[in-house]
Design an enzyme around this catalytic site. Sequence first.
Site, mmCIF file in Angstrom:
data_model
loop_
_atom_site.group_PDB
_atom_site.id
_atom_site.type_symbol
_atom_site.label_atom_id
_atom_site.label_comp_id
_atom_site.label_asym_id
_atom_site.label_seq_id
_atom_site.Cartn_x
_atom_site.Cartn_y
_atom_site.Cartn_z
ATOM 1 N N ASP A 49 4.936 28.867 67.610
ATOM 2 C CA ASP A 49 4.665 27.723 66.738
ATOM 3 C C ASP A 49 5.922 27.228 66.019
ATOM 4 O O ASP A 49 5.842 26.707 64.906
ATOM 5 C CB ASP A 49 3.582 28.064 65.697
ATOM 6 C CG ASP A 49 2.320 28.586 66.332
ATOM 7 O OD1 ASP A 49 1.976 28.093 67.421
ATOM 8 O OD2 ASP A 49 1.693 29.495 65.763
ATOM 9 N N HIS A 93 0.916 23.623 71.916
ATOM 10 C CA HIS A 93 2.129 22.872 71.561
ATOM 11 C C HIS A 93 1.699 21.530 70.996
ATOM 12 O O HIS A 93 0.928 20.823 71.621
ATOM 13 C CB HIS A 93 2.963 22.553 72.800
ATOM 14 C CG HIS A 93 3.451 23.741 73.553
ATOM 15 N ND1 HIS A 93 4.392 24.597 73.072
ATOM 16 C CD2 HIS A 93 3.148 24.179 74.789
ATOM 17 C CE1 HIS A 93 4.647 25.520 73.989
ATOM 18 N NE2 HIS A 93 3.897 25.297 75.029
HETATM 19 P P1 GTP Z 1 3.417 27.561 70.680
HETATM 20 O O1 GTP Z 1 3.708 27.370 72.095
HETATM 21 O O2 GTP Z 1 1.960 27.755 70.389
HETATM 22 O O3 GTP Z 1 4.214 28.668 70.105
HETATM 23 O O4 GTP Z 1 3.689 26.185 69.791
HETATM 24 P P2 GTP Z 1 4.889 25.210 69.393
HETATM 25 O O5 GTP Z 1 6.177 25.953 69.261
HETATM 26 O O6 GTP Z 1 4.928 24.038 70.290
HETATM 27 O O7 GTP Z 1 4.506 24.752 67.911
HETATM 28 P P3 GTP Z 1 3.153 24.146 67.316
HETATM 29 O O8 GTP Z 1 3.021 22.781 67.831
HETATM 30 O O9 GTP Z 1 2.023 25.067 67.478
HETATM 31 O O10 GTP Z 1 3.475 24.162 65.743
HETATM 32 C C1 GTP Z 1 4.485 23.473 65.140
HETATM 33 C C2 GTP Z 1 3.910 22.577 64.038
HETATM 34 O O11 GTP Z 1 4.967 22.046 63.238
HETATM 35 C C3 GTP Z 1 3.184 21.359 64.578
HETATM 36 O O12 GTP Z 1 2.136 21.020 63.728
HETATM 37 C C4 GTP Z 1 4.261 20.272 64.579
HETATM 38 O O13 GTP Z 1 3.736 18.963 64.504
HETATM 39 C C5 GTP Z 1 5.014 20.635 63.329
HETATM 40 N N1 GTP Z 1 6.438 20.306 63.313
HETATM 41 C C6 GTP Z 1 7.349 20.346 64.325
HETATM 42 N N2 GTP Z 1 8.576 20.027 63.856
HETATM 43 C C7 GTP Z 1 8.439 19.798 62.527
HETATM 44 C C8 GTP Z 1 9.349 19.449 61.489
HETATM 45 O O14 GTP Z 1 10.547 19.303 61.673
HETATM 46 N N3 GTP Z 1 8.831 19.296 60.223
HETATM 47 C C9 GTP Z 1 7.516 19.468 59.953
HETATM 48 N N4 GTP Z 1 7.118 19.290 58.701
HETATM 49 N N5 GTP Z 1 6.636 19.820 60.895
HETATM 50 C C10 GTP Z 1 7.087 19.987 62.173
HETATM 51 P P1 IMP Z 2 -2.905 36.714 72.689
HETATM 52 O O1 IMP Z 2 -1.656 36.173 73.283
HETATM 53 O O2 IMP Z 2 -4.024 35.723 72.614
HETATM 54 O O3 IMP Z 2 -3.299 38.020 73.349
HETATM 55 O O4 IMP Z 2 -2.593 37.100 71.159
HETATM 56 C C1 IMP Z 2 -1.705 38.162 70.816
HETATM 57 C C2 IMP Z 2 -0.902 37.789 69.567
HETATM 58 O O5 IMP Z 2 -0.040 36.696 69.862
HETATM 59 C C3 IMP Z 2 -1.755 37.328 68.374
HETATM 60 O O6 IMP Z 2 -1.100 37.740 67.191
HETATM 61 C C4 IMP Z 2 -1.725 35.803 68.481
HETATM 62 O O7 IMP Z 2 -1.936 35.201 67.246
HETATM 63 C C5 IMP Z 2 -0.295 35.602 68.986
HETATM 64 N N1 IMP Z 2 -0.127 34.355 69.761
HETATM 65 C C6 IMP Z 2 -0.425 34.161 71.072
HETATM 66 N N2 IMP Z 2 -0.098 32.909 71.447
HETATM 67 C C7 IMP Z 2 0.427 32.302 70.364
HETATM 68 C C8 IMP Z 2 0.973 31.000 70.124
HETATM 69 O O8 IMP Z 2 1.059 30.145 71.004
HETATM 70 N N3 IMP Z 2 1.427 30.752 68.865
HETATM 71 C C9 IMP Z 2 1.386 31.700 67.903
HETATM 72 N N4 IMP Z 2 0.880 32.928 68.066
HETATM 73 C C10 IMP Z 2 0.408 33.225 69.295
HETATM 74 MG MG MG Z 3 1.533 26.657 68.796
#
Ligand code: GTP
Ligand code: IMP
Ligand code: MG
Length: 336
Positions: free
Chosen positions: A13, A43
């Site tokens: 995230d 994402h």
């Molecule tokens: P995973 O593959 O699940 O690990 O996710 P990810 O790395 O793509 O990130 P995800 O979208 O789950 O979470 C990032 C959050 O932060 C989202 O709600 C984005 O819209 C937000 N975000 C990204 N960049 C910024 C930033 O620069 N500032 C703020 N305030 N929010 C941001």
């Molecule tokens: P699983 O991948 O669903 O087995 O979860 C194992 C651990 O990884 C838990 O702590 C989840 O919250 C974390 N996790 C898995 N995928 C994500 C992701 O995309 N973003 C943040 N945490 C994740």
């Molecule tokens: Mg995410």
Amino acid sequence: MPATIIVGGFWGDEGKGKIVAHIANTEKPRIIARGGVGPNAGHTVDIGGQKFGVRMVPSGFVYKEAKLLIGAGVLVNPEVFLKEVDLLKVADRTRVDYRCAIIEPRHCEFDRTADHLKKIGTTGSGCGPANVDRVNRIAKQAKDVPELKDFLTDVPLEINSALDKGDFVLIEGSQGFALSLYYGTYPYVTSKDTTASAIASDVGIGPTKVDDVIVVFKCFPTRVGAGPFPTEMPVEEAERLGIVEYGTVTGRRRRVGYWDGELARYSAMINGATQVAITGIDKLDRECYGVKEWGRLSQKAKEFIEKVEEDVRVPVTLISTGPELSQIIDMRKEKL
Ligand code: GTP
Ligand code: IMP
Ligand code: MG
């Protein structure tokens, strides 16, 4: 940068979705390929007032000319995949490696009910149990699912021939370094390695083919689910700072912490980072919200970025200043 891999540096995230979408729009890759675990990822791509939370389709879908591929290492939930492809209208340019292992409803059921998995706080998306079946050599593969027939391809062949032609290929990981089955906070981790080398393997390219690895870190790391979090701050502090976040897939509240330089350095090392992207600098200092030039960042933000570079020993080339796609400072030209 013919083959670039983007991965998360902390517990997922970090905002990889946004960074991938930005690079896709600016570099116009021929192919955007997704590695990583599976639909446990969420994402977020926030563009022109529209917000997408993608779990299977590569986040670079916003760049409309790219072919979108899902590597053999990734687990596919056909229901989630077909729904997403339909919603985003990308069926004509999205393909799945025929060897991807399949998540079935029983995997999700087990993921949500087994006591030890509840303790870890998995996403309940069936990924761990499906990887268990894969290792036991009893999982279904994409080629066994009639609904996926029109989407099948050989992802490594497509990527390697594009690279041979000199085309740019963007490869996105999911989750983050500290959730790696090997290097993360075991047993509070996901069901696979999540570092750049694993992502290369997921999509079928050798280490000698990778030119750039961009590791994405967020200013204030977050974690969902249980497990160690050395720099975690009290809930009240996160509320006071106004930096509370909720998960894209599960809606769970994310635990929030302070910058962890030691973890960032270790993560950059194992990922072989060549560049670092920092997201959420607006959370460190509101004044930086939406800023698009280095010179307009506050002194506090500039000092933070300098500290990050000392910690990770790699240039910070991208600084995200808000959730929307255009809110970014891109210094790749100046710094590389
Ligand atoms: P995973 O593959 O699940 O690990 O996710 P990810 O790395 O793509 O990130 P995800 O979208 O789950 O979470 C990032 C959050 O932060 C989202 O709600 C984005 O819209 C937000 N975000 C990204 N960049 C910024 C930033 O620069 N500032 C703020 N305030 N929010 C941001
Ligand atoms: P699983 O991948 O669903 O087995 O979860 C194992 C651990 O990884 C838990 O702590 C989840 O919250 C974390 N996790 C898995 N995928 C994500 C992701 O995309 N973003 C943040 N945490 C994740
Ligand atoms: Mg995410």
